[in-house]
Design an enzyme around this catalytic site. Structure first.
Site, PDB file in Angstrom:
ATOM      1  N   GLN A  63     -56.065 -10.660  -6.819  1.00 28.48           N
ATOM      2  CA  GLN A  63     -56.843 -10.906  -8.120  1.00 28.48           C
ATOM      3  C   GLN A  63     -58.077 -10.420  -7.920  1.00 28.48           C
ATOM      4  O   GLN A  63     -58.709 -10.015  -8.906  1.00 28.48           O
ATOM      5  CB  GLN A  63     -56.410 -12.256  -8.609  1.00 28.48           C
ATOM      6  CG  GLN A  63     -56.695 -12.448  -9.893  1.00 28.48           C
ATOM      7  CD  GLN A  63     -55.830 -11.675 -11.061  1.00 28.48           C
ATOM      8  OE1 GLN A  63     -54.703 -11.337 -10.399  1.00 28.48           O
ATOM      9  NE2 GLN A  63     -56.232 -11.634 -12.259  1.00 28.48           N
ATOM     10  N   ILE A  64     -58.887 -11.118  -7.127  1.00 28.73           N
ATOM     11  CA  ILE A  64     -60.239 -11.004  -6.760  1.00 28.73           C
ATOM     12  C   ILE A  64     -60.743  -9.629  -6.588  1.00 28.73           C
ATOM     13  O   ILE A  64     -61.600  -9.064  -7.112  1.00 28.73           O
ATOM     14  CB  ILE A  64     -60.970 -11.891  -5.546  1.00 28.73           C
ATOM     15  CG1 ILE A  64     -60.865 -13.367  -6.151  1.00 28.73           C
ATOM     16  CG2 ILE A  64     -62.507 -11.343  -5.377  1.00 28.73           C
ATOM     17  CD1 ILE A  64     -61.067 -14.354  -4.996  1.00 28.73           C
TER      18      ILE A  64
ATOM     19  N   GLU B 197     -38.086 -17.249  10.487  1.00 31.03           N
ATOM     20  CA  GLU B 197     -37.860 -18.386  11.283  1.00 31.03           C
ATOM     21  C   GLU B 197     -37.803 -19.808  10.675  1.00 31.03           C
ATOM     22  O   GLU B 197     -38.338 -20.837  10.870  1.00 31.03           O
ATOM     23  CB  GLU B 197     -39.233 -18.375  12.244  1.00 31.03           C
ATOM     24  CG  GLU B 197     -39.238 -17.461  13.214  1.00 31.03           C
ATOM     25  CD  GLU B 197     -40.174 -17.481  14.421  1.00 31.03           C
ATOM     26  OE1 GLU B 197     -40.263 -18.586  14.835  1.00 31.03           O
ATOM     27  OE2 GLU B 197     -40.407 -16.359  14.841  1.00 31.03           O
TER      28      GLU B 197
ATOM     29  N   THR C 206     -29.938 -14.232  13.545  1.00 32.09           N
ATOM     30  CA  THR C 206     -29.310 -13.880  12.368  1.00 32.09           C
ATOM     31  C   THR C 206     -28.443 -13.051  12.350  1.00 32.09           C
ATOM     32  O   THR C 206     -28.339 -12.025  13.037  1.00 32.09           O
ATOM     33  CB  THR C 206     -30.624 -13.685  11.397  1.00 32.09           C
ATOM     34  OG1 THR C 206     -31.734 -14.305  11.681  1.00 32.09           O
ATOM     35  CG2 THR C 206     -30.347 -13.183  10.128  1.00 32.09           C
TER      36      THR C 206
ATOM     37  N   GLY D 139     -31.754 -12.323  18.691  1.00 32.70           N
ATOM     38  CA  GLY D 139     -31.014 -12.141  17.794  1.00 32.70           C
ATOM     39  C   GLY D 139     -30.128 -13.284  17.551  1.00 32.70           C
ATOM     40  O   GLY D 139     -28.880 -13.664  18.085  1.00 32.70           O
TER      41      GLY D 139
HETATM   42  C1  LIG Z   1     -38.791  -8.870   8.755  1.00 34.50           C
HETATM   43  C2  LIG Z   1     -37.998 -10.064   9.094  1.00 34.50           C
HETATM   44  C3  LIG Z   1     -37.794 -10.121  10.450  1.00 34.50           C
HETATM   45  C4  LIG Z   1     -36.938 -11.076  11.121  1.00 34.50           C
HETATM   46  N1  LIG Z   1     -36.943 -11.328  12.456  1.00 34.50           N
HETATM   47  C5  LIG Z   1     -35.903 -12.133  13.040  1.00 34.50           C
HETATM   48  C6  LIG Z   1     -35.709 -12.149  14.348  1.00 34.50           C
HETATM   49  O1  LIG Z   1     -36.357 -11.652  15.171  1.00 34.50           O
HETATM   50  N2  LIG Z   1     -34.503 -12.934  14.929  1.00 34.50           N
HETATM   51  C7  LIG Z   1     -33.563 -13.559  14.107  1.00 34.50           C
HETATM   52  O2  LIG Z   1     -32.641 -13.874  14.450  1.00 34.50           O
HETATM   53  N3  LIG Z   1     -33.651 -13.466  12.729  1.00 34.50           N
HETATM   54  C8  LIG Z   1     -34.930 -12.661  12.298  1.00 34.50           C
HETATM   55  N4  LIG Z   1     -35.109 -12.765  10.828  1.00 34.50           N
HETATM   56  C9  LIG Z   1     -34.019 -13.341  10.048  1.00 34.50           C
HETATM   57  C10 LIG Z   1     -34.719 -14.682   9.249  1.00 34.50           C
HETATM   58  O3  LIG Z   1     -35.008 -15.614  10.044  1.00 34.50           O
HETATM   59  C11 LIG Z   1     -33.793 -15.080   8.100  1.00 34.50           C
HETATM   60  O4  LIG Z   1     -33.672 -14.053   7.230  1.00 34.50           O
HETATM   61  C12 LIG Z   1     -34.044 -16.270   7.431  1.00 34.50           C
HETATM   62  O5  LIG Z   1     -33.756 -17.002   8.324  1.00 34.50           O
HETATM   63  C13 LIG Z   1     -33.152 -16.725   6.135  1.00 34.50           C
HETATM   64  O6  LIG Z   1     -31.759 -16.434   6.530  1.00 34.50           O
HETATM   65  P1  LIG Z   1     -31.117 -15.392   5.437  1.00 34.50           P
HETATM   66  O7  LIG Z   1     -31.932 -14.241   5.506  1.00 34.50           O
HETATM   67  O8  LIG Z   1     -29.661 -15.116   6.001  1.00 34.50           O
HETATM   68  O9  LIG Z   1     -31.063 -16.198   4.179  1.00 34.50           O
HETATM   69  P2  LIG Z   1     -29.939 -17.374   3.499  1.00 34.50           P
HETATM   70  O10 LIG Z   1     -29.678 -18.366   4.633  1.00 34.50           O
HETATM   71  O11 LIG Z   1     -28.848 -16.724   3.164  1.00 34.50           O
HETATM   72  O12 LIG Z   1     -30.672 -18.170   2.446  1.00 34.50           O
HETATM   73  C14 LIG Z   1     -30.913 -17.415   1.180  1.00 34.50           C
HETATM   74  C15 LIG Z   1     -31.747 -18.624   0.401  1.00 34.50           C
HETATM   75  O13 LIG Z   1     -30.897 -19.464  -0.010  1.00 34.50           O
HETATM   76  C16 LIG Z   1     -31.553 -20.789   0.621  1.00 34.50           C
HETATM   77  N5  LIG Z   1     -30.802 -21.695   1.254  1.00 34.50           N
HETATM   78  C17 LIG Z   1     -29.762 -21.791   2.175  1.00 34.50           C
HETATM   79  N6  LIG Z   1     -29.242 -22.920   2.449  1.00 34.50           N
HETATM   80  C18 LIG Z   1     -29.807 -23.724   1.821  1.00 34.50           C
HETATM   81  C19 LIG Z   1     -29.664 -25.123   1.505  1.00 34.50           C
HETATM   82  N7  LIG Z   1     -28.720 -25.762   2.099  1.00 34.50           N
HETATM   83  N8  LIG Z   1     -30.574 -25.783   0.377  1.00 34.50           N
HETATM   84  C20 LIG Z   1     -31.256 -25.127  -0.011  1.00 34.50           C
HETATM   85  N9  LIG Z   1     -31.403 -23.915   0.013  1.00 34.50           N
HETATM   86  C21 LIG Z   1     -30.743 -23.310   0.910  1.00 34.50           C
HETATM   87  C22 LIG Z   1     -32.461 -20.259   1.593  1.00 34.50           C
HETATM   88  O14 LIG Z   1     -33.721 -21.194   1.752  1.00 34.50           O
HETATM   89  C23 LIG Z   1     -32.912 -18.943   0.836  1.00 34.50           C
HETATM   90  O15 LIG Z   1     -33.985 -19.188  -0.006  1.00 34.50           O
HETATM   91  C24 LIG Z   1     -35.953 -11.750  10.263  1.00 34.50           C
HETATM   92  C25 LIG Z   1     -36.118 -11.432   9.003  1.00 34.50           C
HETATM   93  C26 LIG Z   1     -37.166 -10.768   8.373  1.00 34.50           C
HETATM   94  C27 LIG Z   1     -36.909 -10.557   7.016  1.00 34.50           C
END
Ligand SMILES: Cc1cc2nc3c(=O)[nH]c(=O)nc-3n(C[C@H](O)[C@H](O)[C@H](O)COP(=O)(O)OP(=O)(O)OC[C@H]3O[C@@H](n4cnc5c(N)ncnc54)[C@H](O)[C@@H]3O)c2cc1C
Length: 385
Positions: free
Chosen positions: A342-343, A369, A128, A126
């Site tokens: 699409q295919i 990740e 995020t 954990g």
């Molecule tokens: C199905 C699923 C399973 C997951 N499993 C796990 C898990 O087991 N453990 C865990 O800890 N997490 C997990 N996650 C979380 C996942 O790793 C995060 O969602 C991911 O790292 C992105 O973080 P965020 O969602 O907070 O997006 P944000 O960090 O809020 O980013 C939003 C957007 O802004 C962009 N962005 C942010 N900063 C910058 C920058 N400096 N420059 C340019 N663009 C930027 C990002 O690339 C993205 O496009 C999971 C997520 C999902 C959906």
């Protein structure tokens, strides 16, 4: 001296075994689990019996004595058929068990790893939080050391894979345990066993894809765990999860490669069967060219993850190569899923076709990740920016 394109015999045997399992056991039933949004316990138990959760761990901890190449080979073959099953293995190994193996004390490893390696228990990681995904420095969860020695944890984690199944036994969380002289947070990693009072697991999210995998929000309200549940040194959590994520990216790249290859498999088959204008649609060069491009992308993605895994296994720097492999493979998985759908025409939009599942499952690969933007940041940093 030659660069060998073939897998060593034992890896090729593993690949064939997992390929057969994916086709004979996973493929016939996973569609139902997916549509009902239920966790495939029976499949996961069989994966445990096959030793897949112990692939990269030494035998002394109940593992199979393999490495990240073995894990990647297994993940690719599973994801060729289904990504929910593949991500359950990926998260169980790379996020659930690997932090313990890399940073745990001998006592912690002996207590937890055999159960995690056998698949009788699943681990989760954990990191995020609602206010911090890409920016882990924004971690708000806190862990305070009581006089009696326990850690008291408060906070919320979101989107955590494998965190609420009946098999889940452990979630390793990152938490702020203090501050440096410049005011920046000291982040540590702490193991929280499932069922600890104050640790609440929410109902599974309703997701776009990976519908047969388990993803939950976790809350910690005055959760007390023994001081001995600290993983590694206090304040080293940031460095630890960077390492965990670097390795995990290779595994995710193998999953993405598998999905991309699965799109080729399904689309080649369909293009030969489906007729339009009196002949198979695959007789049209426009369709053949799409398939050739899809195959090229899957092949190149495979080279990329295997290269990164090989560097890791040989103890060489692999950060940039892992980011390249994750970035490339996840983006081409989305491309292949789009073209494969699409295919398939209208049938590609019907859930009963595996390609529809692949289309739904592809997008998260560009996010989990480390998003594609984060991978580009890492690669640019390695280039000196
Ligand atoms: C199905 C699923 C399973 C997951 N499993 C796990 C898990 O087991 N453990 C865990 O800890 N997490 C997990 N996650 C979380 C996942 O790793 C995060 O969602 C991911 O790292 C992105 O973080 P965020 O969602 O907070 O997006 P944000 O960090 O809020 O980013 C939003 C957007 O802004 C962009 N962005 C942010 N900063 C910058 C920058 N400096 N420059 C340019 N663009 C930027 C990002 O690339 C993205 O496009 C999971 C997520 C999902 C959906």
């Amino acid at each position: 001296m030659s660069l060998d394109h073939r897998l060593p015999d034992e890896l090729e045997e593993l690949r064939r075994t997992v390929e057969a399992f994916a086709h004979d056991v996973v493929a016939p039933q996973i569609g139902d689990y997916y549509e009902q949004h239920t966790f495939p316990y029976d499949i996961v138990r069989q994966m445990g019996q096959m030793g897949l959760f112990g692939l990269p761990f030494p035998e002394e901890y109940g593992g199979m004595g393999g490495d990240y190449l073995a894990l990647g080979v297994a993940l690719e073959e599973l994801a060729r058929v289904d990504s929910s099953v593949a991500i359950t293995l990926e998260a169980g190994v790379s996020l659930g068990a690997m932090p313990l193996y890399r940073f745990g004390t001998e006592e912690q490893k002996r207590e937890w790893l055999p159960k995690l390696c056998s698949g009788e228990m699943l681990g989760a990681f954990g990191l995020t939080e609602p206010d911090g995904g890409s920016d882990a420095g924004a971690t708000r969860t806190t862990a305070v050391r009581e006089c009696g020695g326990s850690w008291v944890i408060n906070g919320t984690k979101c989107f955590i894979t494998n965190s609420g199944t009946d098999l889940t036994g452990l979630v390793t969380v990152t938490a702020v345990t203090g501050h440096k002289p410049d005011g920046s947070p000291l982040i540590s990693t702490i193991m929280v066993p499932s069922g600890t009072p104050g640790f609440t697991v929410a109902a599974p999210y309703s997701k776009v894809g990976w519908n047969a995998s388990d993803t939950r929000e976790l809350s910690f309200s005055d959760v007390r765990v023994p001081a001995a549940n600290l993983l590694g040194e206090e304040g080293r959590g940031y460095a630890q999860f960077l390492r965990v994520l670097d390795e995990g990216r290779i595994a995710i790249a193998a999953v993405a490669t598998g999905l991309a290859q699965g799109c080729v498999d399904e689309s080649v088959k369909y293009a030969k069967e489906r007729h339009a204008f009196g002949r198979p649609i695959g007789a049209n060069q426009a369709i053949q060219f799409k398939l050739a491009d899809m195959e090229m992308r899957a092949h190149t993605a495979r080279l990329a993850w295997r290269d990164a895994a090989s560097r890791l296994v040989h103890g060489e720097p692999f950060k940039k190569e892992a980011a390249l492999a994750k970035l490339y493979s996840s983006e081409i998985a989305v491309d292949n899923a789009r073209e494969g759908t699409q295919i398939h025409g209208g049938y590609g939009f019907m859930n009963e076709y595996p390609i529809a599942r692949m289309w739904r499952d592809a997008k998260i690969l560009e996010i989990g990740e480390g998003t594609s933007e984060v991978q580009r940041m890492l690669i640019a940093r390695e280039l000196g920016f």
